[in-house]
Scaffold this motif. Structure first.
Motif, PDB file in Angstrom:
ATOM      1  N   THR A 181       1.087  -1.130   0.018  1.00 23.22           N
ATOM      2  CA  THR A 181      -0.030   0.170   0.047  1.00 23.22           C
ATOM      3  C   THR A 181       0.901   1.113   0.003  1.00 23.22           C
ATOM      4  O   THR A 181       0.273   2.234  -0.595  1.00 23.22           O
ATOM      5  CB  THR A 181      -1.012  -0.055   1.104  1.00 23.22           C
ATOM      6  N   GLU A 213      -3.474   6.152   4.359  1.00 25.57           N
ATOM      7  CA  GLU A 213      -4.766   6.793   4.003  1.00 25.57           C
ATOM      8  C   GLU A 213      -4.364   7.988   3.170  1.00 25.57           C
ATOM      9  O   GLU A 213      -4.843   8.594   2.161  1.00 25.57           O
ATOM     10  CB  GLU A 213      -5.881   6.613   4.851  1.00 25.57           C
ATOM     11  N   LEU A 239      -2.739   7.796  -0.116  1.00 22.56           N
ATOM     12  CA  LEU A 239      -3.615   7.332  -1.064  1.00 22.56           C
ATOM     13  C   LEU A 239      -4.473   8.581  -1.549  1.00 22.56           C
ATOM     14  O   LEU A 239      -4.700   8.674  -2.570  1.00 22.56           O
ATOM     15  CB  LEU A 239      -4.518   6.240  -0.524  1.00 22.56           C
ATOM     16  N   HIS A 244      -4.729  10.180  -5.207  1.00 23.11           N
ATOM     17  CA  HIS A 244      -5.942   9.753  -5.722  1.00 23.11           C
ATOM     18  C   HIS A 244      -6.037  10.304  -6.988  1.00 23.11           C
ATOM     19  O   HIS A 244      -5.875  11.325  -7.395  1.00 23.11           O
ATOM     20  CB  HIS A 244      -7.072   9.933  -4.914  1.00 23.11           C
ATOM     21  N   GLU A 292      -4.267   1.994  -8.157  1.00 22.94           N
ATOM     22  CA  GLU A 292      -4.802   2.635  -6.751  1.00 22.94           C
ATOM     23  C   GLU A 292      -5.912   1.713  -6.188  1.00 22.94           C
ATOM     24  O   GLU A 292      -5.779   1.603  -4.932  1.00 22.94           O
ATOM     25  CB  GLU A 292      -5.828   3.861  -7.202  1.00 22.94           C
ATOM     26  N   ASN A 293      -6.640   0.970  -6.870  1.00 24.17           N
ATOM     27  CA  ASN A 293      -7.641  -0.113  -6.372  1.00 24.17           C
ATOM     28  C   ASN A 293      -6.522  -1.084  -5.455  1.00 24.17           C
ATOM     29  O   ASN A 293      -7.076  -1.348  -4.540  1.00 24.17           O
ATOM     30  CB  ASN A 293      -8.413  -0.903  -7.275  1.00 24.17           C
ATOM     31  N   LEU A 309      -5.485   0.313  -2.500  1.00 23.60           N
ATOM     32  CA  LEU A 309      -6.679   0.499  -1.524  1.00 23.60           C
ATOM     33  C   LEU A 309      -6.803  -0.790  -0.789  1.00 23.60           C
ATOM     34  O   LEU A 309      -7.188  -0.613   0.445  1.00 23.60           O
ATOM     35  CB  LEU A 309      -7.856   0.859  -1.870  1.00 23.60           C
ATOM     36  N   ASN A 346     -13.380   1.518  -6.942  1.00 25.12           N
ATOM     37  CA  ASN A 346     -12.595   2.472  -6.412  1.00 25.12           C
ATOM     38  C   ASN A 346     -13.255   3.147  -5.164  1.00 25.12           C
ATOM     39  O   ASN A 346     -13.149   3.432  -4.252  1.00 25.12           O
ATOM     40  CB  ASN A 346     -12.062   3.498  -7.372  1.00 25.12           C
ATOM     41  N   LEU A 394     -14.007   0.707  -2.424  1.00 26.29           N
ATOM     42  CA  LEU A 394     -13.016   0.798  -1.514  1.00 26.29           C
ATOM     43  C   LEU A 394     -12.521   1.741  -0.497  1.00 26.29           C
ATOM     44  O   LEU A 394     -12.414   1.696   0.614  1.00 26.29           O
ATOM     45  CB  LEU A 394     -11.861   0.370  -2.397  1.00 26.29           C
ATOM     46  N   TRP A 395     -12.995   3.071  -1.178  1.00 30.86           N
ATOM     47  CA  TRP A 395     -12.787   4.206  -0.301  1.00 30.86           C
ATOM     48  C   TRP A 395     -13.931   4.152   0.875  1.00 30.86           C
ATOM     49  O   TRP A 395     -13.343   4.514   1.889  1.00 30.86           O
ATOM     50  CB  TRP A 395     -12.995   5.467  -1.179  1.00 30.86           C
ATOM     51  N   LEU A 452     -12.839   1.797   3.526  1.00 32.49           N
ATOM     52  CA  LEU A 452     -11.659   2.181   4.089  1.00 32.49           C
ATOM     53  C   LEU A 452     -11.980   3.252   5.085  1.00 32.49           C
ATOM     54  O   LEU A 452     -11.467   3.570   6.137  1.00 32.49           O
ATOM     55  CB  LEU A 452     -10.484   3.138   3.197  1.00 32.49           C
TER      56      LEU A 452
END
Lengths: 477, 433
Positions: free
Chosen positions: A28, A136, A139, A143, A286-287, A290, B216, B219-220, B223
């Motif tokens: 990650t 996070e 990310l 993003h 990115e997926n 995540l 996407n 998933l966000w 999270l």
């Protein structure tokens, strides 16, 4: 139905849990080395150090965009084959960690060539991870933005300086006219920027049948006619300029009903398949990151237990007697904060206090003069008001104590064109954001005028002592 | 001339400001380029990539098994592209001849809309079977030349993303190709490049992209929801705090250190307080309750400012006491005006606007606030450097006067207007320096 009882943890599971947790972490984070490097770092093996320096650099750099980290991503192969980290970057990492309050001195004692200190770097990374939601945050920074983003607060309008870029050393002394020239250049750039921004908005969402009359507040420095020209007003129908609106013309295309139309990015991906493929790839990356972050969150407990053992293997730090305390220079202070900055803050607060004092005195006097003639209900009302104001101010104080924006809009938002005032739309309306910005604008303008006034007074004082000169101020606007 | 140290700092500040502006300009120009290009007619993409749908079998129900397409198809495609480009040129001349003639020639040259509508399902089906391994976006690497619509008619696009809504478009080259082979002499369907204005509403995003985007978002969301803890999360949180404490004690460093977070908080406090004061001072109290309320608020603000100053004094004295460590001096970190209140987690936030004026006003205002912020910062820096210089220099010569005048211009007029200095001597009036 009751919760399913978790079966007893299997020892084999426990043995696997740590490598899996570290693997998730390494998947990650950007530019993270393989899990093997982490293990070697615990034992302070030399090959772990450069990879971890690089990781820290990418994690701390505010510009840790995908493009920057890609060149450092180790896909395969041993870390020593990757490009070595520069000394300047090592020093930068050290100073940033220090300014964030990193407690251990062992870090700064490491060599600048980045060849040692795997364990210390591992501790530094764990320290950063423990303090906040680091994966996070990273990310979020990287993003993939699919919409037309516009930040509604100004903090992202100007890029903040990242790691020290190679800069041509400025020459020695310059004439003040050089400064004036630079200022003029700056103002010209701002004007171009404003004009370009207006055009971009028009391309996004202009209605071809309306003329654009920019609000008069925008006509600073420019006459109304100039501004209209710069804004690219809707020409009469015979002009060939394709003043059309991307948002409006792609209305109804989006699969997501709440958005309703395509953004420039999405439309561009339809037009240019190669770019579309790259965008898709970035999305997929990115997926994957995540998912790794989610996995990390599930497994991180075992990582922290392991970090405790790493810390235990470190020799206890001696208190820093080998370094004589340097006398703090006037220009520098501890924790990387120039004393100058603190001084500036103090002056600001003092100016604020002065202004408040004057305002309060005036109002209190006016109030005392007018207060006669209120009956007993006045007392109850007064108490209620006091309570209300106290609550208000407490909320204000909480806003900066907790570090949360006071319900002010923050962060870039996706632009969506929609019919006016449809109830139930979740999102910030442009009109409200404009109000908030106007308040801030007024505040800044007042501050600027106050500073300029201060300068005028100071200059007047300086030249006042020299008689025989007449200072003719420029004509007022 | 200014002293070297001072010059260096000021020039560096101004250059930083210029660089930030230039960066913004660069980003803006890039997005302008993209937007302008989107609004023009879209050019046909160069297509060395194989067209997943084969050529002339398009109207047959049986899906073709010719995949990847043969070199012959590629050649035909190239011929078609050339023919269509030629047709564009011809059309430019034809367009003078009037609309009616064109419509007529179209009708004769192209397939009827009915077959067009039925063809996309087979096209997309074929594309699905033909290109199992390739990514869907490859499906659009074909000459992007849908035939000109007959006025008032809209193509029905069956939405399978594999063709990204250009199924009808893909059909056209085939239809045209067929026409070419059968009726080489007839006017080919007059193609017109795609414009967003006419056909923007017909676009559809590709399937793979849509899937990735929704995954996407999901998933966000997952999270974000993880932040609200469960038992696992709580255990991890305690483990983290324990680790941090252990780090602190193992470090052997004395006491608490000034962190930039504390100063950042105070800076944020300062700006919030100022903003609030501004609001109160500009508000117009309508009756005595409001007046009293604003009075109380101002007094409360005054008390808070006092508290902040006190805290700042404490911090400053703590700073002076502590020894300067061996840490390298880093670049000064600019305090963000929003005070770092940024949400660490991304969440889909929308900014809704309903007219262009709204958007333009907002954008212009945002830039203006950024510019003002920069100006205030520069003003403070210039004040800090220039005013001491002026008060130190004694000689009343022309250099000093020039410096004064320039400083006045920079500091008091924002670099825009100059004042005039006249020497007032009764004997002879000198012209301004």
């Amino acid at each position: 139905m009751g919760r399913r009882r978790r079966r007893q943890p299997d020892p084999a599971d426990a043995a696997r849990a740590l490598p899996e947790a570290i693997a998730a972490l390494s998947r990650t984070l950007p530019a993270a080395p393989s899990p093997e490097i982490f293990r070697r770092a615990k034992f302070d093996r030399p090959e772990a150090a450069p990879a971890l320096w690089r990781l820290l650099f990418h994690v701390l750099s505010p510009l840790s965009a995908d493009s920057a980290s890609v060149s450092f991503t180790l896909v395969d192969g041993p870390p020593e084959l990757a490009s070595p980290i520069a000394e300047a970057q090592v020093r930068w990492v050290k100073s940033v960690l220090h300014s964030q309050g990193y407690p251990r001195l062992a870090l700064v004692q490491l060599q600048d060539d980045g060849s040692q200190g795997g364990r210390e770097l591992l501790l530094a990374l764990a320290w950063l991870l423990a303090r906040g939601p680091l994966p996070e945050r990273l990310l979020t920074q990287s993003h993939v933005r699919l919409g037309d983003e516009m930040p509604v607060c100004e903090c992202e309008a100007l890029a903040s300086p990242g790691p020290p870029a190679p800069r041509v050393e400025a020459e020695g002394s310059v004439d003040i006219r050089h400064l004036q020239w630079l200022m003029g250049k700056l103002q010209l750039r701002w004007r171009n920027l404003m004009a370009g921004q207006q055009e971009q908005c028009a391309l996004l969402g202009k209605n071809p049948w309306q003329r654009i009359f920019c609000s008069t507040r925008l006509s600073w420095n420019l006459s109304g006619l100039q501004l209209l020209l710069l804004c690219g007003t809707c020409p009469p129908a015979d002009l060939p300029a394709p003043q059309t609106q991307i948002h409006s013309y792609t209305r109804g295309c989006h699969s997501d009903r709440s958005l309703g139309h395509l953004s420039v990015t999405e439309t561009e991906l339809l037009r240019d398949p190669e770019g579309g493929r790259q965008l898709l790839q970035r999305l997929e990356t990115e997926n994957a990151r995540l998912e790794a972050a989610l996995e990390w969150r599930h497994r991180e407990l075992v990582f922290w237990r392991w970090m405790d053992t790493v810390l235990d293997t470190c020799p206890l730090e001696a208190s820093p007697p080998t370094f004589l305390p340097r006398i703090p220079e006037p220009g520098a202070g501890a924790a990387g904060l120039p004393v100058r900055e603190l001084q500036a803050l103090q002056e600001e607060l003092q100016a604020l206090q002065e202004e408040l004092r004057k305002a309060v005195e005036a109002r209190r006097a006016a109030w005392q003069a007018a207060v006669g003639g209120h009956g007993p209900e006045w007392r109850a009302a007064r108490r209620a008001l006091q309570v209300a104001v106290a609550q208000d101010l407490a909320a204000l104080q909480w806003a900066w104590e907790q570090g949360k924006g006071q319900a002010r809009p923050h962060g870039p938002r996706r632009l969506v064109r929609t019919e006016a005032r449809v109830p139930g739309r979740l999102g910030l309306w442009a009109t409200e954001a404009t109000e908030a910005l106007r308040a801030r604008e007024a505040c800044l303008e007042a501050m600027l005028h106050q500073l300029q006034g201060q300068c005028r007074q100071e200059l007047a004082r300086l030249v006042g002592v020299r008689p025989g000169l007449i200072w003719v101020p420029p004509p007022a606007r | 001339m200014l002293p070297a140290e001072c010059s260096r700092r000021l020039v560096a500040e101004l250059r930083d400001a210029l660089d930030s502006c230039a960066e913004l300009q660069r980003q803006l120009e890039q997005s302008l380029r993209v937007s302008r290009r989107l609004l023009r007619a879209w050019e046909p993409a160069e297509t060395p990539a194989p067209e997943p749908t084969p050529g002339p079998e398009i109207n047959e129900e049986a899906p073709s098994s010719a995949c990847p397409p043969s070199p012959q198809d590629l050649k035909e495609l190239e011929l078609l592209t050339q023919a269509l480009e030629k047709a564009v040129r011809v059309r430019k001349g034809l367009s003078k001849a009037g609309e009616g003639v064109k419509a007529h020639s179209l009708k004769s040259g192209s397939t009827s809309p009915a077959t067009r509508a039925s063809a996309p399902p087979s096209t997309s089906h074929c594309a699905g079977s033909c290109a199992p391994g390739t990514k869907p976006p490859r499906g659009i690497r074909h000459p992007w030349v849908p035939a000109k619509d007959l006025p008032g008619r809209r193509l029905l696009l069956v939405g399978d993303g594999a063709h990204m809504g250009k199924g009808a478009g893909a059909n056209k080259p085939e239809a045209g190709l067929r026409d070419q082979q059968i009726i080489p002499q007839a006017a080919p369907p007059v193609p017109e490049a795609f414009t967003l204005k006419d056909k923007g509403a017909l676009l559809r995003l590709p399937e793979a992209f849509r899937k990735a985007a929704s995954r996407n978002a999901r998933l966000w969301a997952q999270l974000s929801s993880m932040q609200t803890g469960d038992s696992v999360d709580a255990a991890a949180a305690t483990a983290k705090t324990q680790f941090l404490q252990k780090m602190q004690t193992a470090a052997g460093q004395p006491g608490s250190r000034l962190s930039s977070a504390e100063v950042g908080r105070l800076q944020k406090a300062c700006s919030l307080l100022r903003l609030r004061m501004r609001e109160e001072l500009t508000a117009d109290p309508k009756d005595w309750t409001q007046e009293y309320r604003s009075l109380l608020t101002l007094e409360g603000l005054q008390a808070l400012v006092g508290q902040c100053l006190h805290r700042l004094q404490e911090l400053r004295s703590a700073v002076v006491e502590q020894p300067q460590g061996p840490w390298p001096e880093g670049p000064p970190r600019a305090a963000s005006p929003c005070g770092g209140g940024a949400d660490p987690m991304w969440s889909p936030q929308l900014l809704l606007y309903s007219s262009t004026e709204e958007l333009q006003t907002l954008a212009a205002l945002r830039l203006r606030v950024a510019m003002l912020d920069q100006q205030v910062h520069l003003e403070k820096v210039l004040m800090a450097e220039l005013l001491p210089l002026l008060s130190e220099q004694e000689p009343l010569g022309r250099p000093w006067l020039a410096l004064c005048r320039a400083a006045h211009c920079l500091l008091c007029e924002g670099g825009q207007r100059f004042l005039t200095v006249l020497r007032d001597e009764p004997a002879d009036r000198l012209s301004p320096p």
